[in-house]
Enzyme design. Structure first.
Site, mmCIF file in Angstrom:
data_model
loop_
_atom_site.group_PDB
_atom_site.id
_atom_site.type_symbol
_atom_site.label_atom_id
_atom_site.label_comp_id
_atom_site.label_asym_id
_atom_site.label_seq_id
_atom_site.Cartn_x
_atom_site.Cartn_y
_atom_site.Cartn_z
ATOM 1 N N ASP A 55 0.841 -1.195 0.000
ATOM 2 C CA ASP A 55 0.000 0.000 0.000
ATOM 3 C C ASP A 55 0.880 1.250 0.000
ATOM 4 O O ASP A 55 1.898 1.302 0.679
ATOM 5 C CB ASP A 55 -0.884 -0.006 1.247
ATOM 6 C CG ASP A 55 -2.141 0.824 1.068
ATOM 7 O OD1 ASP A 55 -2.238 1.530 0.052
ATOM 8 O OD2 ASP A 55 -3.009 0.767 1.949
ATOM 9 N N HIS A 85 -8.276 -0.994 -9.245
ATOM 10 C CA HIS A 85 -8.120 0.040 -8.220
ATOM 11 C C HIS A 85 -7.075 1.078 -8.640
ATOM 12 O O HIS A 85 -7.312 2.289 -8.518
ATOM 13 C CB HIS A 85 -7.723 -0.613 -6.893
ATOM 14 C CG HIS A 85 -7.598 0.355 -5.752
ATOM 15 N ND1 HIS A 85 -8.684 1.010 -5.227
ATOM 16 C CD2 HIS A 85 -6.507 0.776 -5.049
ATOM 17 C CE1 HIS A 85 -8.285 1.800 -4.241
ATOM 18 N NE2 HIS A 85 -6.970 1.685 -4.108
#
Length: 311
Positions: free
Chosen positions: A149, A222
């Site tokens: 992330d 995403h």
């Protein structure tokens, strides 16, 4: 004019964090107490951090649009407004109550815990906590769903450029806008997907964290939908997301926190994800992840935060 010192918006990602969202109580004394408290945040952070100088303790404090009006009045940050909801029933970026945000981070949870205790003790009776999350670093900066992330976070001067208000709103230069959401993940359904299918949902390889080539990356992945461009240039935000969870209760989540010099790129990302680009081509990750909170805050510069005690 001297450039105001910002709060610790661009501090490095740490091993632990505590996120607290609270609402301001109705009594007039509550607003006065919060204003006085603004001058104490930096001192409390220094006092706790001095116990472990290598612990990288920091704290960022932000205020919602309605809280700003009640606490400080005019002038107000030019782009501060209530959180805007996006999406449709069953796939929605929801707005939830929140007047004040504390983002506390360090390389040890005990430092975060102690500072949170001191800060909230000083606010006793003035606010009501609506959400509190303790986040942790998961292996090599991965989220609960197993992907790295924050890979595309800007660093150094670029981080400051994309996150700190400048001449466009000189009264509030050195400040930042921050959007927070708590996501819960259906890990059973997610783990039933083959790794190759998960990679198409995210738009990156799982093990090596390499972005998929545009020729094979789905337009509803995403990474595709959260890449924002304006006038041909990519506009970045600074993410400091943290995993959290309670395995015994079957709760697995990601606390999303994004900083930017304007709410515009943050809100464009949410619109792309929840509505779709074009509409209907929404983020496939939302088939496995549900946003259960959502709030927008303005983070004044460190200098202004102390001055606000006198408003």
């Amino acid at each position: 004019m001297d450039t105001p010192d910002p709060q610790a918006v661009c501090s490095p990602i740490t091993s632990a964090a505590i996120f607290i969202v609270a609402t301001l109580n109705a009594e007039a004394e509550a607003a006065e107490k919060v204003r006085d408290w603004c001058a104490d945040i930096a001192g409390l952070t220094r006092s706790v951090g001095k116990r472990v100088p290598s612990g990288n303790l920091s704290c960022v404090c932000g205020f919602s649009s309605s809280a700003w009006d009640r606490l400080f009045g005019s002038p107000r940050p030019a782009s501060l407004h209530d959180f805007r909801e996006f999406g449709v029933e069953g796939r929605r970026a929801v707005s939830t109550p929140g007047d004040l945000l504390l983002h506390i981070r360090a390389d040890q949870m005990d430092l975060c815990f102690e500072l949170a205790t001191q800060l909230m003790s000083a606010l006793d009776g003035a606010v009501t906590v609506t959400d509190e999350v303790q986040g942790f670093r998961y292996f090599d900066m991965r989220s609960i769903i197993g992907f790295v992330d924050g890979t595309e976070n800007p660093v150094g001067r670029k981080a400051e450029h994309f996150t700190l208000v400048g001449d466009e709103d000189q009264t509030f230069s050195g400040g930042s806008y921050v959007l927070v959401q708590k996501y819960l993940h259906n890990m059973k359904a997610w783990n039933e997907l083959p790794v190759e299918a998960q990679e198409r949902v995210i738009g990156r390889t799982k093990l090596s964290d390499i972005e998929l080539d545009d020729s094979v990356k789905p337009s509803n992945s995403h990474s595709a939908l959260t890449t924002i461009t304006k006038d041909g240039e990519e506009v970045k935000i600074l993410r400091d997301n943290m995993p959290f969870g309670r395995p015994g209760a079957g709760e697995f989540g990601t606390y999303f926190i994004g900083y930017a010099r304007s709410p515009e790129p943050l809100e464009q990302m949410l619109e792309n994800m929840f509505v779709g680009k074009p509409p209907g081509n929404y983020d496939r990750l939302l088939d496995f992840s549900t946003a259960v909170t959502g709030s927008l805050f303005f983070v004044p510069s460190a200098d202004l935060l102390e001055e606000l005690a006198e408003r």
